[in-house]
Motif scaffolding. Structure first.
Motif, mmCIF file in Angstrom:
data_model
loop_
_atom_site.group_PDB
_atom_site.id
_atom_site.type_symbol
_atom_site.label_atom_id
_atom_site.label_comp_id
_atom_site.label_asym_id
_atom_site.label_seq_id
_atom_site.Cartn_x
_atom_site.Cartn_y
_atom_site.Cartn_z
ATOM 1 N N ASN A 162 -8.976 0.204 14.227
ATOM 2 C CA ASN A 162 -9.289 0.616 12.869
ATOM 3 C C ASN A 162 -10.090 -0.433 12.120
ATOM 4 O OD1 ASN A 162 -6.328 1.525 13.587
ATOM 5 N ND2 ASN A 162 -7.254 3.106 12.341
ATOM 6 N N SER A 221 7.706 4.489 5.496
ATOM 7 C CA SER A 221 6.682 4.943 4.552
ATOM 8 C C SER A 221 5.420 5.394 5.285
ATOM 9 C CB SER A 221 6.313 3.824 3.577
ATOM 10 O OG SER A 221 5.615 2.795 4.252
ATOM 11 N N GLY A 222 5.285 4.998 6.547
ATOM 12 C CA GLY A 222 4.103 5.360 7.322
ATOM 13 C C GLY A 222 2.931 4.411 7.092
ATOM 14 N N ARG A 223 3.148 3.353 6.316
ATOM 15 C CA ARG A 223 2.070 2.401 6.062
ATOM 16 C C ARG A 223 1.950 1.403 7.211
ATOM 17 N NH1 ARG A 223 0.258 1.523 0.774
ATOM 18 N NH2 ARG A 223 -0.200 -0.623 1.360
ATOM 19 N N ARG A 224 0.781 0.766 7.295
ATOM 20 C CA ARG A 224 0.604 -0.305 8.283
ATOM 21 C C ARG A 224 0.777 -1.674 7.643
ATOM 22 N NH1 ARG A 224 -2.179 0.510 13.107
ATOM 23 N NH2 ARG A 224 -2.278 2.703 13.637
ATOM 24 N N ARG A 248 4.791 -12.398 1.647
ATOM 25 C CA ARG A 248 5.065 -11.239 2.510
ATOM 26 C C ARG A 248 6.345 -10.543 2.106
ATOM 27 N NH1 ARG A 248 4.838 -13.117 8.509
ATOM 28 N NH2 ARG A 248 4.504 -10.923 8.951
ATOM 29 N N GLU A 277 -3.026 -3.483 16.711
ATOM 30 C CA GLU A 277 -3.543 -2.107 16.750
ATOM 31 C C GLU A 277 -4.658 -1.951 15.742
ATOM 32 O OE1 GLU A 277 -1.085 1.287 16.291
ATOM 33 O OE2 GLU A 277 0.417 0.481 17.655
ATOM 34 N N SER A 292 -0.039 7.355 2.835
ATOM 35 C CA SER A 292 1.314 7.227 3.386
ATOM 36 C C SER A 292 2.293 8.098 2.612
ATOM 37 C CB SER A 292 1.759 5.763 3.336
ATOM 38 O OG SER A 292 1.796 5.332 1.990
ATOM 39 N N SER A 336 7.301 -1.076 1.730
ATOM 40 C CA SER A 336 7.483 -2.188 2.665
ATOM 41 C C SER A 336 8.203 -1.748 3.926
ATOM 42 C CB SER A 336 8.322 -3.287 2.013
ATOM 43 O OG SER A 336 7.668 -3.755 0.876
ATOM 44 N N LEU A 337 8.640 -0.491 3.940
ATOM 45 C CA LEU A 337 9.416 0.001 5.076
ATOM 46 C C LEU A 337 8.550 0.803 6.036
ATOM 47 C CD1 LEU A 337 12.641 1.186 3.201
ATOM 48 C CD2 LEU A 337 12.324 -0.917 4.504
ATOM 49 N N LEU A 338 8.885 0.709 7.310
ATOM 50 C CA LEU A 338 8.165 1.445 8.333
ATOM 51 C C LEU A 338 8.173 2.945 8.053
ATOM 52 C CD1 LEU A 338 6.784 0.188 10.769
ATOM 53 C CD2 LEU A 338 8.768 0.802 12.142
ATOM 54 N N GLU A 357 -5.465 5.045 5.416
ATOM 55 C CA GLU A 357 -4.202 5.457 6.029
ATOM 56 C C GLU A 357 -3.020 5.078 5.124
ATOM 57 O OE1 GLU A 357 -2.234 4.548 10.242
ATOM 58 O OE2 GLU A 357 -4.408 4.739 10.289
ATOM 59 N N ASP A 358 -3.078 3.846 4.598
ATOM 60 C CA ASP A 358 -2.001 3.379 3.714
ATOM 61 C C ASP A 358 -1.935 4.210 2.443
ATOM 62 O OD1 ASP A 358 -1.116 1.504 5.442
ATOM 63 O OD2 ASP A 358 -1.965 -0.222 4.402
ATOM 64 N N LEU A 415 1.347 -3.994 14.749
ATOM 65 C CA LEU A 415 0.492 -3.189 13.877
ATOM 66 C C LEU A 415 -0.841 -3.887 13.625
ATOM 67 C CD1 LEU A 415 3.174 -1.931 11.331
ATOM 68 C CD2 LEU A 415 1.985 -0.575 13.036
ATOM 69 N N PHE A 431 7.240 -5.388 12.510
ATOM 70 C CA PHE A 431 6.270 -4.952 13.525
ATOM 71 C C PHE A 431 4.856 -5.405 13.179
ATOM 72 C CE2 PHE A 431 9.854 -2.178 14.113
ATOM 73 C CZ PHE A 431 9.935 -2.048 15.491
ATOM 74 N N SER A 432 4.770 -6.400 12.326
ATOM 75 C CA SER A 432 3.452 -6.827 11.841
ATOM 76 C C SER A 432 2.485 -7.152 12.965
ATOM 77 C CB SER A 432 3.585 -8.046 10.936
ATOM 78 O OG SER A 432 4.099 -7.653 9.709
ATOM 79 N N VAL A 482 -7.668 1.514 7.591
ATOM 80 C CA VAL A 482 -6.258 1.162 7.374
ATOM 81 C C VAL A 482 -5.876 1.441 5.920
ATOM 82 C CG1 VAL A 482 -4.586 -0.727 7.304
ATOM 83 C CG2 VAL A 482 -6.157 -0.534 9.219
ATOM 84 N N LEU A 513 9.571 -8.127 2.299
ATOM 85 C CA LEU A 513 10.550 -7.729 3.318
ATOM 86 C C LEU A 513 10.491 -8.591 4.572
ATOM 87 C CD1 LEU A 513 11.307 -3.995 3.492
ATOM 88 C CD2 LEU A 513 12.262 -5.828 2.184
ATOM 89 N N ILE A 558 8.204 -3.159 7.583
ATOM 90 C CA ILE A 558 6.936 -3.155 8.321
ATOM 91 C C ILE A 558 6.686 -4.529 8.949
ATOM 92 C CG2 ILE A 558 4.421 -2.960 8.054
ATOM 93 C CD1 ILE A 558 4.984 -0.985 5.744
ATOM 94 N N THR A 559 7.113 -5.582 8.246
ATOM 95 C CA THR A 559 6.859 -6.936 8.741
ATOM 96 C C THR A 559 7.522 -7.189 10.096
ATOM 97 O OG1 THR A 559 8.620 -7.583 7.256
ATOM 98 C CG2 THR A 559 6.391 -8.152 6.584
#
Lengths: 343, 287
Positions: B148, A137-140, A293, B143, B160, A133-135, B156-157, B140, B136-137, B153, A295, B133-134
């Motif tokens: 993509n 991690s490199g996930r989107r 959702r 983008e 990770s 859930s953290l940035l 990519e995930d 992201l 910057f949801s 995606v 985090l 991540i949320t």
């Protein structure tokens, strides 16, 4: 290597049938409603401070790394610190682990008002589960690290405290079991008897997948599976042990956005009714809603997470005590002085 | 009287720079300070090496395991009582590794167990290592929509970065460290000076170190707030380097007395007196 020999233990403070052989309420041990089965504990380990176990293969002194606790470590923790054991129950992807890590993540970010973060002995365990859930991690897209099937149940520890007032900390042990284990109970209902967190829990949290309730293709099957699970738990006498069952609709934000919102909420209400009917007043049943959702402060939808915690707090019992002093008619002059006290 | 104070923090939190500047403040006697040096230690080689780099405006790099050293300062306080302070220059990496694995080298374990007070460093510039991540949801998602496909995606995930405890954010690691210390000996309250380093970069914000700490270190500050029986806490802002190197080198070279390069803010510490938090820690020694 010897073990502490216990067939079961008691949840009541001060009741130690494993040592005395007696029930504090004078009940036959087989009838004790507060008994629970726990795995035997290595006595040599139990005698030590759990955090000080020397490692034989790595140079240095081993402390607890902050990983999630196994049942033996959880038992040691309970004996040393005490805690409210919360058993999360639900099928795969219902949001069990997410709910646990959100308590940690929101409290540490001051987003769980009025509760704040006062400590955790499983910081690494929480961080590992929250990683996706953290940035960093490199996930989107955020996700929760899946609890693998076949892995024994583990426990996450969290200490919360109410902000702005002098209050005692709230010690929580949150269970983390794979949803696949609960699926297995569909075919073998008595399997749930072997889940130590369920027999030991002070509170059972049953998670209902809102996304499935909003999906006409999946809803009926999910409801049936929930009913079966509740039936199995009731049949094994496991839900009445805690006295509290919290029924939680997860992914409520997805339900709200769905064209089948009304139907999904109707289905949830039917589940609640059914559970109330099945448990027939033997336990307190509360209902809650959480978002999907991870985090995000919105997870604590309409204070759903805070209300969950409020239910875990010890219920205040307003009891009035009246001192009754007997009137003595016989005894030494010293004994009879008690009569003058009342006058 | 012997005092064991610890300097702890994750890598690049400013520990060694602080030690070098502290040495300069004590040895030079250029500024009025709570503590003054009474005599030099038997072996000053590590201290002189650190100080030399600091005085010649070199950025003090990370302390490697091989460079770890235990420093002693024989000092006299305002009350004329002489004390010896033992301060280890610990590698942030070795401390971090111990915290995340739970395996502590014996010497470090002993130091954690026996310390009277702790200087805990956190770098004011390190602020964004625990972002959900949320947060910057929207960016992201936009983008993702533009560049993509959903499948891309997902791929990519799936590729990770897996979880590595070494890379856990700073605050969980620091709380874990403090909890470990209290588990070793929970019977007494310790003094803890939180040193927010690179404070020169925060001066323009007009906030006190306490306010900054509350807003930017919510996990750590709550843990300390809710455990007052274990920790007596003060927050200081400190700039032991005096600026950003090499950018500010010329400005710093213009300062006549090197001790005046440094800045410390909080709890009535005099402007350049890096000994103030140590003096406070010494007052809390309870055995």
């Amino acid at each position: 290597m010897s073990t502490v020999n216990t067939d079961f233990r008691c949840k009541r403070d001060g009741c130690t049938p494993e040592e005395s052989g007696d029930c504090i309420d004078g009940l036959p041990l087989s009838d004790c409603p507060n008994r629970f089965v726990f795995e035997p504990v290595d006595e040599e380990l139990a005698d030590k401070d759990s955090s000080l176990v020397a490692s034989s293969d790595v140079p240095g002194i081993r402390q607890h790394s902050g990983d999630a606790l196994n049942t033996v470590e959880a038992d040691l923790h309970l004996r040393k610190y005490g805690a409210t054991v919360v058993a999360f129950i639900g099928y795969p992807d219902a949001g069990k682990t997410t709910a646990a890590i959100m308590l940690y993540e929101l409290s540490k970010r001051r987003q769980l008002d009025p509760f704040g973060f006062a400590g955790s002995h499983t910081i690494r365990g929480f961080q590992e589960r929250a990683h996706k859930s953290l940035l960093a991690s490199g996930r989107r897209t955020p996700d929760t690290t899946r609890t693998s099937g076949g892995v024994p149940v583990s426990f996450l520890h969290l200490r919360l405290q109410k902000t702005g007032e002098q209050s005692e900390p709230i010690e929580l042990l949150l269970s983390d079991r794979s949803g696949e284990d609960f699926e297995k109970c569909l075919n073998k209902p008595t399997l749930c008897e072997t889940f130590p967190e369920i027999s030991r829990a002070n509170c059972h949290v049953l998670l209902i997948d809102g996304a499935k309730l909003a999906n006409p293709d999946l809803a009926s099957k999910h409801i049936s599976n929930i009913k079966r699970l509740v039936f199995a738990l009731k049949q094994c006498n496991l839900l009445s042990e805690s006295g509290l069952v919290q029924v939680v609709l997860t992914k409520h934000d997805l339900v709200s956005q769905s064209e089948h919102k009304e139907k999904a909420l109707d289905r949830f209400n039917l589940i609640i009714e059914d559970i109330k009917k099945q448990l027939n007043g033997t336990v307190r049943i509360t209902e809650h809603k959480l978002a999907a959702r991870p985090l995000c402060s919105q997870f604590n939808l309409e204070n759903g997470l805070v209300n969950l915690i409020n239910d875990w707090l010890p219920q205040k019992q307003e009891t009035e005590y009246h001192l009754v002093i007997p009137t003595l008619t016989a005894g030494t002059p010293y004994d009879l002085l008690i009569n003058t006290v009342r006058e | 009287m012997e005092h064991m104070q610890l300097i702890v923090g994750m890598p690049s939190s400013g520990k060694s720079t602080f030690i070098a500047a502290l040495g300069e403040v004590l040895i030079s006697g250029d500024i009025k300070s709570k503590l003054t040096i009474k005599s030099l230690a038997i072996n000053e080689s590590h201290m002189t090496a650190l100080q030399e780099r600091w005085l010649t405006f070199q950025v003090l790099g990370r302390t490697s395991n091989a460079d770890e050293n235990w420093l002693s300062f024989h000092v006299t306080g305002e009350n004329n009582i002489s004390s010896t302070i033992h301060l280890p220059d610990l590698s942030g990496e070795s401390l971090r590794d111990a915290v995340v694995t739970g395996v502590y080298p014996e010497k470090l374990h002993q130091a954690l167990n026996n310390c009277d007070g702790i200087l805990l460093f956190t770098n004011a510039i390190t602020r964004h290592d625990d972002v959900p991540i949320t947060a910057f949801s929207d960016i992201l998602n936009n983008e993702t929509m533009s560049f993509n496909t959903k499948a891309e995606v997902e791929t990519e995930d799936n590729n990770s970065k897996p979880f590595d405890p070494i890379d856990m954010p700073e605050q969980p690691k620091l709380v874990q460290l403090l909890q470990t210390i209290t588990m070793l000996n929970s019977s007494r309250q310790r003094r803890l000076a939180v040193m927010v380093s690179a404070w020169d970069t925060m001066v323009d914000q007009g906030k006190t170190p306490d306010e900054w700490f509350y807003e930017n270190r919510s996990m750590l500050s709550q843990y300390l707030q809710f455990n007052p029986k274990l920790w007596d806490v003060r927050i200081y802002g400190v700039s032991a380097q005096g600026g950003v190197l090499p950018r500010d080198k010329e400005i710093l070279q213009d300062i006549l007395k090197p001790s005046e390069r440094v800045l410390i803010v909080g709890h009535e510490a005099a402007e350049h007196d890096l000994t103030a938090p140590i003096n406070w820690l010494m007052g809390g020694q309870s055995g």
